[in-house]
Each structure stands twice: as C-alpha cells, then as structure tokens.
Design a protein around this motif. Structure first.
Motif, PDB file in Angstrom:
ATOM      1  N   VAL A  23     -18.468  -4.348  44.799  1.00 35.17           N
ATOM      2  CA  VAL A  23     -17.017  -4.513  44.939  1.00 35.17           C
ATOM      3  C   VAL A  23     -16.374  -4.732  43.577  1.00 35.17           C
ATOM      4  N   PHE A  24     -16.927  -5.648  42.800  1.00 33.85           N
ATOM      5  CA  PHE A  24     -16.283  -5.991  41.535  1.00 33.85           C
ATOM      6  C   PHE A  24     -16.564  -4.983  40.432  1.00 33.85           C
ATOM      7  N   ASP A  25     -17.656  -4.233  40.543  1.00 32.58           N
ATOM      8  CA  ASP A  25     -17.832  -3.079  39.661  1.00 32.58           C
ATOM      9  C   ASP A  25     -16.693  -2.083  39.892  1.00 32.58           C
ATOM     10  N   ALA A  26     -16.325  -1.921  41.158  1.00 32.86           N
ATOM     11  CA  ALA A  26     -15.301  -0.934  41.515  1.00 32.86           C
ATOM     12  C   ALA A  26     -13.907  -1.373  41.095  1.00 32.86           C
ATOM     13  N   VAL A  27     -13.604  -2.671  41.251  1.00 32.04           N
ATOM     14  CA  VAL A  27     -12.223  -3.114  41.022  1.00 32.04           C
ATOM     15  C   VAL A  27     -11.966  -3.583  39.597  1.00 32.04           C
ATOM     16  N   ALA A  28     -12.999  -3.755  38.776  1.00 33.68           N
ATOM     17  CA  ALA A  28     -12.830  -4.330  37.441  1.00 33.68           C
ATOM     18  C   ALA A  28     -11.735  -3.658  36.606  1.00 33.68           C
ATOM     19  N   PRO A  29     -11.694  -2.320  36.523  1.00 28.16           N
ATOM     20  CA  PRO A  29     -10.686  -1.699  35.653  1.00 28.16           C
ATOM     21  C   PRO A  29      -9.246  -1.977  36.068  1.00 28.16           C
ATOM     22  N   LYS A  30      -9.013  -2.223  37.361  1.00 30.62           N
ATOM     23  CA  LYS A  30      -7.648  -2.434  37.857  1.00 30.62           C
ATOM     24  C   LYS A  30      -7.434  -3.849  38.394  1.00 30.62           C
ATOM     25  N   TYR A  31      -8.336  -4.763  38.025  1.00 29.55           N
ATOM     26  CA  TYR A  31      -8.321  -6.086  38.645  1.00 29.55           C
ATOM     27  C   TYR A  31      -7.020  -6.844  38.375  1.00 29.55           C
ATOM     28  N   ASP A  32      -6.554  -6.822  37.138  1.00 25.40           N
ATOM     29  CA  ASP A  32      -5.327  -7.556  36.807  1.00 25.40           C
ATOM     30  C   ASP A  32      -4.120  -6.968  37.511  1.00 25.40           C
ATOM     31  N   VAL A  33      -4.038  -5.642  37.540  1.00 23.24           N
ATOM     32  CA  VAL A  33      -2.918  -4.990  38.232  1.00 23.24           C
ATOM     33  C   VAL A  33      -2.932  -5.337  39.711  1.00 23.24           C
ATOM     34  N   MET A  34      -4.112  -5.287  40.308  1.00 18.50           N
ATOM     35  CA  MET A  34      -4.207  -5.574  41.734  1.00 18.50           C
ATOM     36  C   MET A  34      -3.934  -7.039  42.038  1.00 18.50           C
ATOM     37  N   ASN A  35      -4.304  -7.943  41.140  1.00 17.33           N
ATOM     38  CA  ASN A  35      -3.978  -9.354  41.355  1.00 17.33           C
ATOM     39  C   ASN A  35      -2.466  -9.550  41.434  1.00 17.33           C
ATOM     40  N   ASP A  36      -1.752  -8.855  40.569  1.00 21.02           N
ATOM     41  CA  ASP A  36      -0.289  -8.945  40.613  1.00 21.02           C
ATOM     42  C   ASP A  36       0.253  -8.407  41.936  1.00 21.02           C
ATOM     43  N   LEU A  37      -0.304  -7.283  42.385  1.00 21.37           N
ATOM     44  CA  LEU A  37       0.164  -6.695  43.638  1.00 21.37           C
ATOM     45  C   LEU A  37      -0.222  -7.557  44.836  1.00 21.37           C
ATOM     46  N   MET A  38      -1.447  -8.084  44.831  1.00 20.80           N
ATOM     47  CA  MET A  38      -1.937  -8.876  45.958  1.00 20.80           C
ATOM     48  C   MET A  38      -1.130 -10.153  46.153  1.00 20.80           C
ATOM     49  N   SER A  39      -0.722 -10.758  45.047  1.00 23.03           N
ATOM     50  CA  SER A  39      -0.053 -12.061  45.127  1.00 23.03           C
ATOM     51  C   SER A  39       1.418 -12.010  44.753  1.00 23.03           C
ATOM     52  N   ALA A  40       1.955 -10.812  44.549  1.00 25.14           N
ATOM     53  CA  ALA A  40       3.344 -10.665  44.074  1.00 25.14           C
ATOM     54  C   ALA A  40       3.552 -11.442  42.770  1.00 25.14           C
ATOM     55  N   GLY A  41       2.518 -11.475  41.956  1.00 25.72           N
ATOM     56  CA  GLY A  41       2.593 -12.152  40.671  1.00 25.72           C
ATOM     57  C   GLY A  41       2.369 -13.651  40.731  1.00 25.72           C
ATOM     58  N   LEU A  42       2.239 -14.215  41.935  1.00 25.16           N
ATOM     59  CA  LEU A  42       2.124 -15.671  42.071  1.00 25.16           C
ATOM     60  C   LEU A  42       0.823 -16.222  41.489  1.00 25.16           C
ATOM     61  N   HIS A  43      -0.214 -15.385  41.392  1.00 27.18           N
ATOM     62  CA  HIS A  43      -1.488 -15.887  40.856  1.00 27.18           C
ATOM     63  C   HIS A  43      -1.317 -16.445  39.450  1.00 27.18           C
ATOM     64  N   ARG A  44      -0.332 -15.942  38.708  1.00 29.49           N
ATOM     65  CA  ARG A  44      -0.094 -16.446  37.357  1.00 29.49           C
ATOM     66  C   ARG A  44       0.398 -17.890  37.388  1.00 29.49           C
ATOM     67  N   ALA A  45       1.285 -18.183  38.332  1.00 33.90           N
ATOM     68  CA  ALA A  45       1.788 -19.558  38.475  1.00 33.90           C
ATOM     69  C   ALA A  45       0.683 -20.483  38.977  1.00 33.90           C
ATOM     70  N   TRP A  46      -0.139 -20.002  39.913  1.00 27.84           N
ATOM     71  CA  TRP A  46      -1.240 -20.826  40.424  1.00 27.84           C
ATOM     72  C   TRP A  46      -2.223 -21.176  39.304  1.00 27.84           C
ATOM     73  N   LYS A  47      -2.521 -20.197  38.462  1.00 27.44           N
ATOM     74  CA  LYS A  47      -3.455 -20.426  37.360  1.00 27.44           C
ATOM     75  C   LYS A  47      -2.846 -21.368  36.319  1.00 27.44           C
ATOM     76  N   ALA A  48      -1.560 -21.208  36.050  1.00 23.79           N
ATOM     77  CA  ALA A  48      -0.899 -22.107  35.099  1.00 23.79           C
ATOM     78  C   ALA A  48      -0.926 -23.553  35.606  1.00 23.79           C
ATOM     79  N   TYR A  49      -0.739 -23.722  36.899  1.00 23.54           N
ATOM     80  CA  TYR A  49      -0.798 -25.060  37.484  1.00 23.54           C
ATOM     81  C   TYR A  49      -2.214 -25.631  37.384  1.00 23.54           C
ATOM     82  N   THR A  50      -3.214 -24.784  37.577  1.00 25.23           N
ATOM     83  CA  THR A  50      -4.608 -25.215  37.456  1.00 25.23           C
ATOM     84  C   THR A  50      -4.897 -25.715  36.051  1.00 25.23           C
TER      85      THR A  50
END
Length: 243
Positions: A23-50
């Motif tokens: 799975v992660f071999d397949a998604v690695a090249p687009k992982y950051d883009v997909m994280n933004d799409l999956m979370s509507a960019g919220l993953h950045r705020a969650w990580k900053a809070y962490t």
C-alpha cells in the motif's frame, strides 16, 4: 499461523506486513497530496497541535516512528536545535526515501533508518520524545510496538500518538459516506490507486477507538495517558508519559 486484519479482510499476520508495505509503496509519491485531499488540509493543523503538545525543547532527542514523508521530523528538528537530535524512521523504504529527499531539500540532514516499530533498534531510555503520526493503525501487534516505544523513552518522556479515530456519532454517517465513496475515487484520480485508499479507510475503522487505545497504552507501560479529540474525533492525539 495467527490471523489479523488488513482493512476489513482477515489475513495471516505474516501476510499483513507485506500488504501494508505494498500500500505505502504505491501511495508514497502522492502521499502528501492525498493527505491534503483526505483531510481537507486539516492534517497540517493536527500535526502542528501535536508538535505544540509535545513541548520539544533544545537538546531533546526525538524518535519519529512511521515518519513517512518527514513533515513531523522536520517540525521537531526546528525545536531540538543544534544540541538535539531527531531520528527519522519508517518500516517502508519507499516512504522513508521520499521523506529523506524532502528533508534534504529543506536543508535538514537527519539520521534516517528503516526499522520495525515492534523491534526498535535502540537502547533503553534513549529518547525524550517518541512520535507516531498516522502509523500505529497499520501495525500488526500494537501492544508490542507501544511497549517498545515505552522502553526507548527516558523516565518522564512523552509518547505522542496522532491517529485517525472514532468520529462523534452525529458525523459518522456523512464521514462513512465520504470515506467509502469519495476517498477511493480520489485515490484513483490523483494517485491511480483506488484499492490502497479503500484500505486506508477500512484501517481507520479497525483501529482501537479513543478509550481502548488509552487502555492499551496504559497496559504497555505508560503511567499516565490522556487524549485530545480533534475535528469531532476524526483524529485524536494520545499522549503517554513514562513514569
């Protein structure tokens, strides 16, 4: 052989590691883009809070487990300063390579190693902080991984577990619809991989909800555990302190 889950499927334990790696071999090249799409960019705020809750200070030694594309390692490196150290790890070589390239492009050169969180290649009581962001749910033996994280922490050290979690009841129907109807199609459109993103959605449902994960961390050696729900429980940050 013992069995475990791979998304909603039941597979041999030895088979899960291979499938997760695929799975992660397949998604690695687009992982950051997909994280933004999956979370509507919220993953950045969650990580900053962490990072904020982690209270990482100059001179600290930090272990980033399942560090993937390196965003957490990069954030921690700015906190530890020249006297500290961040060790960037992942079980998946493709993800780690993508992250290492990203870190180097940002002018940051960190110790980087492929390793299994269930068998960490570090001594006892080495790190001030350990972080695993969106990686614990993919581990076969979460109890073993958490016990290892506790082992390598210094007394008084913190474990930060940022993970997708159980959504508040009023949001579940809409969240499930998005996860199983929209997310796989986004995966196919953006990354050319529908199946991997269906697995990611399924893996979230199989991950222990907030209170169960809290209990698992306590049973793995952490003297104090608390959690912080974010965005209605879509994500939760569990913080464990080694006493």
């Amino acid at each position: 052989m013992s069995s475990t889950h791979f998304g909603f499927q039941t597979v041999d334990e030895t088979e899960k590691a291979r499938r997760v790696r695929g799975v992660f071999d397949a998604v690695a090249p687009k992982y950051d883009v997909m994280n933004d799409l999956m979370s509507a960019g919220l993953h950045r705020a969650w990580k900053a809070y962490t990072v904020l809750v982690g209270d990482v200070r100059p001179g600290h030694k930090v272990l980033d487990i399942a560090g993937g594309t390196g965003d957490m390692a990069l954030a921690f490196s700015k906190k530890v300063g020249s006297t500290g150290e961040v060790v960037h790890t992942d079980i998946n070589a493709a993800m780690l390579s993508t992250g290492r390239d990203r870190l180097i492009n940002a002018g940051v050169n960190l110790p980087t190693t492929v390793c299994d969180a269930e068998q960490l290649p570090f001594g006892d009581a080495v790190f001030d902080r350990v972080c695993v962001a969106f990686g614990l749910r993919n581990m076969t033996h979460k109890d073993k991984a958490l016990a290892e994280m506790c082992r390598v922490l210094k007394p008084g050290g913190k474990l930060l577990v940022l993970e997708f979690s159980q959504v508040a009841q009023p949001l579940r129907k809409a969240y499930d619809w998005y996860s199983f109807n929209v997310l796989p199609k986004l995966g196919k459109l953006v990354a050319g991989d529908e199946a991997s993103y269906r697995y990611l959605a399924e893996s979230i449902r199989m991950h222990p909800p907030q209170e169960q994960l809290k209990a698992l961390m306590r049973n793995s050696g952490f003297g104090h555990v608390d959690y912080h729900n974010m965005t209605g429980g879509i994500a939760a940050l569990h913080v464990g302190i080694k006493c």
